[in-house]
Structure formats: structure tokens, C-alpha cells
Write a protein that holds these residues in place. Structure first.
Motif, short mmCIF file in Angstrom:
data_model
loop_
_atom_site.label_atom_id
_atom_site.label_comp_id
_atom_site.label_asym_id
_atom_site.label_seq_id
_atom_site.Cartn_x
_atom_site.Cartn_y
_atom_site.Cartn_z
N ILE A 69 0.88 -1.16 0.00
CA ILE A 69 0.00 0.00 0.00
C ILE A 69 0.92 1.21 0.00
O ILE A 69 1.73 1.38 0.91
CB ILE A 69 -0.89 0.04 1.27
N ALA A 70 0.84 2.06 -1.02
CA ALA A 70 1.78 3.16 -1.16
C ALA A 70 1.06 4.51 -1.10
O ALA A 70 0.02 4.70 -1.72
CB ALA A 70 2.55 3.04 -2.46
N HIS A 71 1.65 5.43 -0.34
CA HIS A 71 1.12 6.79 -0.19
C HIS A 71 2.20 7.79 -0.62
O HIS A 71 2.73 8.53 0.22
CB HIS A 71 0.74 7.06 1.27
N PRO A 72 2.56 7.83 -1.90
CA PRO A 72 3.64 8.74 -2.32
C PRO A 72 3.28 10.20 -2.03
O PRO A 72 2.10 10.58 -2.08
CB PRO A 72 3.75 8.48 -3.83
N PRO A 73 4.28 11.02 -1.71
CA PRO A 73 4.01 12.43 -1.40
C PRO A 73 3.25 13.10 -2.54
O PRO A 73 3.56 12.92 -3.71
CB PRO A 73 5.41 13.02 -1.25
N CYS A 74 2.25 13.90 -2.15
CA CYS A 74 1.38 14.51 -3.16
C CYS A 74 1.63 16.01 -3.32
O CYS A 74 0.95 16.66 -4.13
CB CYS A 74 -0.08 14.28 -2.79
N THR A 75 2.59 16.56 -2.58
CA THR A 75 2.80 18.01 -2.59
C THR A 75 2.92 18.57 -3.99
O THR A 75 2.36 19.62 -4.32
CB THR A 75 4.06 18.37 -1.78
N GLU A 99 6.28 20.96 7.50
CA GLU A 99 6.38 19.50 7.58
C GLU A 99 5.26 18.91 8.42
O GLU A 99 4.65 17.90 8.06
CB GLU A 99 7.74 19.10 8.16
N GLU A 100 4.98 19.56 9.56
CA GLU A 100 3.90 19.07 10.42
C GLU A 100 2.55 19.22 9.73
O GLU A 100 1.69 18.34 9.83
CB GLU A 100 3.90 19.85 11.74
N ARG A 101 2.38 20.32 9.00
CA ARG A 101 1.13 20.52 8.25
C ARG A 101 0.94 19.42 7.21
O ARG A 101 -0.15 18.87 7.07
CB ARG A 101 1.16 21.89 7.57
N ARG A 102 2.01 19.09 6.51
CA ARG A 102 1.93 18.03 5.49
C ARG A 102 1.57 16.69 6.12
O ARG A 102 0.73 15.96 5.59
CB ARG A 102 3.27 17.93 4.76
N ASN A 103 2.18 16.37 7.25
CA ASN A 103 1.90 15.10 7.90
C ASN A 103 0.46 15.01 8.40
O ASN A 103 -0.20 13.98 8.25
CB ASN A 103 2.87 14.88 9.07
N LEU A 104 -0.04 16.10 8.99
CA LEU A 104 -1.41 16.10 9.50
C LEU A 104 -2.42 15.95 8.36
O LEU A 104 -3.42 15.26 8.50
CB LEU A 104 -1.68 17.40 10.28
N ARG A 105 -2.14 16.60 7.24
CA ARG A 105 -3.06 16.55 6.11
C ARG A 105 -3.03 15.22 5.38
O ARG A 105 -3.99 14.86 4.69
CB ARG A 105 -2.74 17.69 5.14
N SER A 106 -1.93 14.48 5.52
CA SER A 106 -1.78 13.25 4.74
C SER A 106 -2.13 11.98 5.50
O SER A 106 -2.17 10.90 4.92
CB SER A 106 -0.34 13.14 4.22
#
Length: 240
Positions: free
Chosen positions: A75-81, A213-220
Motif C-alpha cells: 500500500i503506497a502513499h507517495p508524497p502529493c505536494t 512538515e507538520e502541516r503536510r503530515n497532519l493533512r496526509s
């Protein structure tokens, strides 16, 4: 029951990994970040492409671990930024919005955005094409919907008991579509001063986060009901 070797790529939260572990499977998360799920002994902290190739690697604990056999499921969740449509406005200079794309200058704040997008797309495709029999790659609506192909399925957290909206695309290899488990309300929305409406959980993440970085982690992070459906439905399919 067959025990599956499961790799959850680009997952620091360990939410999906933990759901597979609850079912007795040999599941590991992998990210270049430390895990926040509380189980560093289940977390490869290194490049996931190396973990795929070597059937293991270095855990966050520092221990080396290699699985017996092959990875059965990823199961892959590649970065979407750099892949999501929500970031499209950052690619080009705002003064060039009326020009043809080929004549627009890079955004002054993000001059390398175009290359970052290419690197992100290449990483996405490396996961899609990994030598694993069963693969699911997850991302929001973005450029891969056209650059690669349309997703096999688009799901929402509220399909699986979480009252929230977050369109999530799934590209599947040798896996069935997920079945909704508990359809609930779409969740609260908030209106910003600009007039833009956002899901409340997303707005809260923007407010709560102290760093990008924290914003990205919370949103993902994967919603709990979605993670549980992934683990229960696909492990059941692969252990028939």
C-alpha cells in the motif's frame, strides 16, 4: 491462515500498518521520517525503493530486518505536494497567468517546482511498477490522473465511518475495489475569509501545525475507517 508480508510505503503514521498487524500479518511501514505510530520496530526508516528491492533493510530501531520470501502486498502513499491539483498555482509566476503555459516563468517563491513535480511523478511510477504482485497506490486528485491513467476508484473517509471529506484516488494492481463499510455524513465545512470552503479537519490541520512538515503530515494521515477497510478487505481477498 496465510500470513501476508505487507509493506506500507511512505507512511509515518503507521495507521494502515497497525491495522494489518491487528489481523496477524507481517506488516511494516516505511518512510524517510521517524514513525509517529509508536512502533519503530515495525518501521523501515529509509528509501522504500531499496526496501522493496532488498526485501527489507534498516528499521528505525537500527536493527536490520529482511522478510522471508516476497512482499505480497504494498500500500503506497507517495508524497502529493507536487502532484495534487491544489498546488498548481505555485508552478508559474502569478503575473503570467494570462500567458500560454510554455511562456510562463517559474513562480518566484518556488523556482524548482517543475523539477520537483517531475521527480514526484517518477517516484509515483516507480511504486506503480514495483515487482510486487498486489499493489495499491493512493493520492489525491492530481496530475497522475492524466499523466498515468485515471484511478480505478475514488473513495472518501465518509464511506468508512469517518465524517470527513477527502477525495482519495486508488490505482490498483490485482486488487478488488474497496467496498464502503459505513456511509456517514460528509463532515463539517468551514468558510475562510477569502470565501473558500474547506473541510474542517483540513482547516484544523492548517491551524494546528507549527511547521510546513507538520502541516503536510497532519493533512496526509489516513483516516481510521479507511485504514481498517484496506487491511480487512484486501487481506481477506489475498488469504482466500
Amino acid at each position: 491462515m496465510k500470513i501476508l508480508n505487507v509493506l506500507v510505503a511512505c507512511e509515518e503514521s503507521q495507521r494502515v500498518c497497525t491495522e494489518f498487524r491487528k489481523l496477524g500479518h507481517n506488516a511494516y511501514s516505511c518512510d524517510i521520517l521517524d514513525c509517529s505510530g509508536g512502533h519503530p520496530e515495525w518501521h523501515f526508516k529509509q528509501d522504500v525503493l531499496e526496501v522493496i528491492k532488498d526485501h527489507g533493510g534498516t528499521l528505525q530501531t537500527g536493527e536490520k530486518l529482511y522478510i522471508n520470501g516476497e512482499w505480497d502486498l504494498m500500500i503506497a502513499h507517495p508524497p502529493c505536494t507536487y502532484l495534487a491539483v491544489s498546488g498548481a498555482r505555485w508552478y508559474y509566476h502569478p503575473d503570467d497567468k494570462d500567458l500560454p503555459i510554455e511562456k510562463r516563468r517559474p513562480h518566484p517563491r518556488f523556482p524548482n517546482r517543475a523539477q520537483d513535480r517531475e521527480d514526484g511523478a517518477a517516484f509515483f511510477m516507480a511504486l506503480v511498477n514495483a515487482p510486487i504482485e498486489h499493489i495499491a497506490v493512493e493520492n489525491p486528485v492530481g496530475i497522475m490522473n492524466t499523466r498515468y491513467r485515471k484511478p480505478d476508484q475514488v473513495v472518501q473517509p465518509y464511506f468508512f465511518g469517518d465524517e470527513a471529506s477527502k477525495s482519495t484516488c486508488l490505482w490498483l494492481k490485482n486488487l478488488p475495489l474497496l467496498e464502503p463499510t459505513d456511509i456517514v455524513g460528509k463532515g463539517e465545512m468551514v468558510e475562510l475569509s477569502s470565501g473558500k470552503r474547506l473541510p474542517k479537519w483540513y482547516s484544523d490541520a492548517l491551524v494546528k501545525a507549527k511547521t510546513p512538515e507538520e502541516r503536510r503530515n497532519l493533512r496526509s494521515k489516513t483516516f481510521p475507517g479507511f485504514a481498517k477497510a484496506i487491511a480487512e478487505q484486501w487481506s481477506k481477498e489475498l488469504t482466500k
